[in-house]
Design a protein around this motif. Structure first.
Motif, short mmCIF file in Angstrom:
data_model
loop_
_atom_site.label_atom_id
_atom_site.label_comp_id
_atom_site.label_asym_id
_atom_site.label_seq_id
_atom_site.Cartn_x
_atom_site.Cartn_y
_atom_site.Cartn_z
N VAL A 179 13.63 -23.62 -39.45
CA VAL A 179 12.51 -24.26 -38.74
C VAL A 179 13.01 -24.95 -37.47
CG1 VAL A 179 10.90 -26.19 -38.85
CG2 VAL A 179 10.96 -24.54 -40.68
N THR A 180 14.11 -25.66 -37.56
CA THR A 180 14.66 -26.34 -36.39
C THR A 180 15.00 -25.33 -35.30
OG1 THR A 180 15.61 -28.06 -37.81
CG2 THR A 180 16.49 -27.87 -35.58
N THR A 181 15.64 -24.26 -35.69
CA THR A 181 16.01 -23.22 -34.73
C THR A 181 14.77 -22.60 -34.10
OG1 THR A 181 18.01 -22.71 -36.00
CG2 THR A 181 17.22 -21.02 -34.47
N ARG A 182 13.77 -22.31 -34.92
CA ARG A 182 12.55 -21.66 -34.41
C ARG A 182 11.80 -22.56 -33.43
NH1 ARG A 182 10.83 -17.35 -32.41
NH2 ARG A 182 8.67 -16.77 -32.85
N LEU A 183 11.70 -23.84 -33.74
CA LEU A 183 11.00 -24.76 -32.84
C LEU A 183 11.73 -24.88 -31.50
CD1 LEU A 183 9.90 -27.64 -35.27
CD2 LEU A 183 8.47 -25.86 -34.24
N ALA A 184 13.04 -24.91 -31.55
CA ALA A 184 13.82 -24.96 -30.29
C ALA A 184 13.60 -23.69 -29.49
CB ALA A 184 15.29 -25.16 -30.60
N PRO A 232 11.52 -18.42 -25.20
CA PRO A 232 10.84 -19.39 -24.34
C PRO A 232 11.58 -20.72 -24.23
CG PRO A 232 9.26 -18.28 -25.73
CD PRO A 232 10.61 -17.84 -26.20
N GLY A 233 12.35 -21.06 -25.25
CA GLY A 233 13.09 -22.31 -25.22
C GLY A 233 14.16 -22.35 -24.16
N ALA A 234 14.57 -21.18 -23.67
CA ALA A 234 15.60 -21.14 -22.63
C ALA A 234 15.13 -21.80 -21.34
CB ALA A 234 16.01 -19.70 -22.37
N ALA A 235 13.81 -21.88 -21.16
CA ALA A 235 13.26 -22.51 -19.96
C ALA A 235 13.19 -24.03 -20.09
CB ALA A 235 11.87 -21.95 -19.67
N VAL A 236 13.52 -24.54 -21.27
CA VAL A 236 13.45 -25.98 -21.54
C VAL A 236 14.85 -26.57 -21.49
CG1 VAL A 236 12.79 -27.74 -23.21
CG2 VAL A 236 11.43 -25.65 -23.00
N SER A 237 15.02 -27.59 -20.67
CA SER A 237 16.32 -28.24 -20.58
C SER A 237 16.66 -28.92 -21.91
CB SER A 237 16.31 -29.29 -19.46
OG SER A 237 17.47 -30.10 -19.53
N GLY A 238 17.90 -28.75 -22.32
CA GLY A 238 18.32 -29.37 -23.57
C GLY A 238 18.51 -30.87 -23.46
N TYR A 239 18.57 -31.38 -22.22
CA TYR A 239 18.88 -32.80 -22.02
C TYR A 239 17.84 -33.52 -21.17
CZ TYR A 239 23.21 -31.53 -24.21
OH TYR A 239 24.13 -31.07 -25.11
N ALA A 240 16.58 -33.07 -21.33
CA ALA A 240 15.45 -33.76 -20.72
C ALA A 240 14.34 -33.83 -21.76
CB ALA A 240 14.96 -33.02 -19.47
N PHE A 241 13.69 -34.97 -21.86
CA PHE A 241 12.63 -35.09 -22.85
C PHE A 241 11.43 -34.21 -22.48
CE2 PHE A 241 15.03 -39.01 -23.43
CZ PHE A 241 15.13 -39.05 -24.82
N PRO A 242 10.98 -33.38 -23.42
CA PRO A 242 9.83 -32.52 -23.13
C PRO A 242 8.58 -33.36 -22.85
CG PRO A 242 10.96 -31.84 -25.15
CD PRO A 242 11.49 -33.19 -24.78
N PRO A 243 7.65 -32.82 -22.06
CA PRO A 243 6.41 -33.56 -21.80
C PRO A 243 5.54 -33.61 -23.06
CG PRO A 243 6.26 -31.35 -20.89
CD PRO A 243 7.69 -31.53 -21.35
#
Length: 257
Positions: A100-105, A241-252
């Motif tokens: 689940v953790t992997t899928r959400l990321a 799709p998670g590749a477009a999300v920075s790992g070190y910025a809080f998501p909106p």
């Protein structure tokens, strides 16, 4: 007679403590997830694997309460038989928790109060720490005092998500994870205080359980903000799709650009 009765009194008090706190832990889980659902912070519109994860983890809560109830009522044989089912249940929890953790990321749907790279690390580390405490409790099942305290600490570790839903974590960014961790520590500290009140001393199992909880959090911090953590996040979300999300910025937050 007083010296003979005293240990029995402590055992009965022990039984009552672990039974009552199992109810309290179940109440925290129910309240946390009910509040999140009622406030719109959670919904049933999640991937099927998330629902499977929820059912399995809720099943453990039910099992934990049932096991303490059986001990309190003297149904030790049934308690032992059910314990082996619980051992298999933990394996399912580790697998589903990690998936689940992997899928959400990968979907880019990490809770906005956590850094995605940190979230990807802390969920597997915490569930593996829970599994380690539970395994130790099973190995030490003939030593009742160790057994029940290690199980308690493992269960306390699982309360993080429920406590996080009760706490105002959005107001606690960027320290939401750390505050949630501190809330988890309340339960082992309650156990330590109860030991002192009952017998005037602290069973060493509490220190091992507390050490495992603190150690897991230190490990999460060390990995999350290291090159290893960054590389791990990049490898997991690559091509998703998670590749477009920075790992070190809080998501909106939902509804925000």
């Amino acid at each position: 007679m007083a010296t003979i009765a005293a240990p029995d009194t402590i055992v009965r008090s022990d039984d009552r403590f672990f039974l009552v706190t199992s109810y309290l832990m179940a109440l925290v889980v129910f309240a946390g997830f009910s509040f999140a659902l009622a406030s719109g912070r959670s919904s049933f519109a999640s991937p099927p694997i998330v629902h499977a994860h929820a059912l399995v983890f809720m099943g453990w809560v039910v099992l934990y309460v049932a096991q303490n109830s059986l001990v309190s009522s003297g149904a030790i044989a049934l308690h032992r038989g059910l314990g082996w089912i619980g051992a298999g249940w933990v394996v399912a929890m580790v697998v589903l928790g990690t998936l689940v953790t992997t899928r959400l990321a990968q979907l880019g749907r990490v809770p906005p109060v956590f850094l995605p790279a940190q979230f990807l690390v802390f969920d597997p580390v915490l569930i593996l720490t829970f599994a380690g405490l539970t395994a130790a409790a099973i190995v030490l099942r003939r030593s009742t005092q160790w057994h029940r305290r290690l199980h308690y600490c493992g269960m306390a570790l699982l309360l993080g998500p429920a406590l996080g839903r009760l706490l105002p974590l959005p107001l606690l960014i960027p320290y939401a994870y750390e505050v949630d961790f501190l809330a988890v520590l309340i339960f082992p500290l309650i156990g330590i205080a109860a030991d002192i009140r009952r017998s005037g001393s602290v069973h060493p199992a509490w220190w091992w359980g507390l050490g495992a909880i603190v150690g897991s959090t230190v490990l999460v911090e060390l990995i999350s903000f290291s090159p290893l953590g960054a590389a791990f996040y990049a490898a997991v979300v690559a091509g998703t799709p998670g590749a477009a999300v920075s790992g070190y910025a809080f998501p909106p937050f939902p509804g925000m650009p």
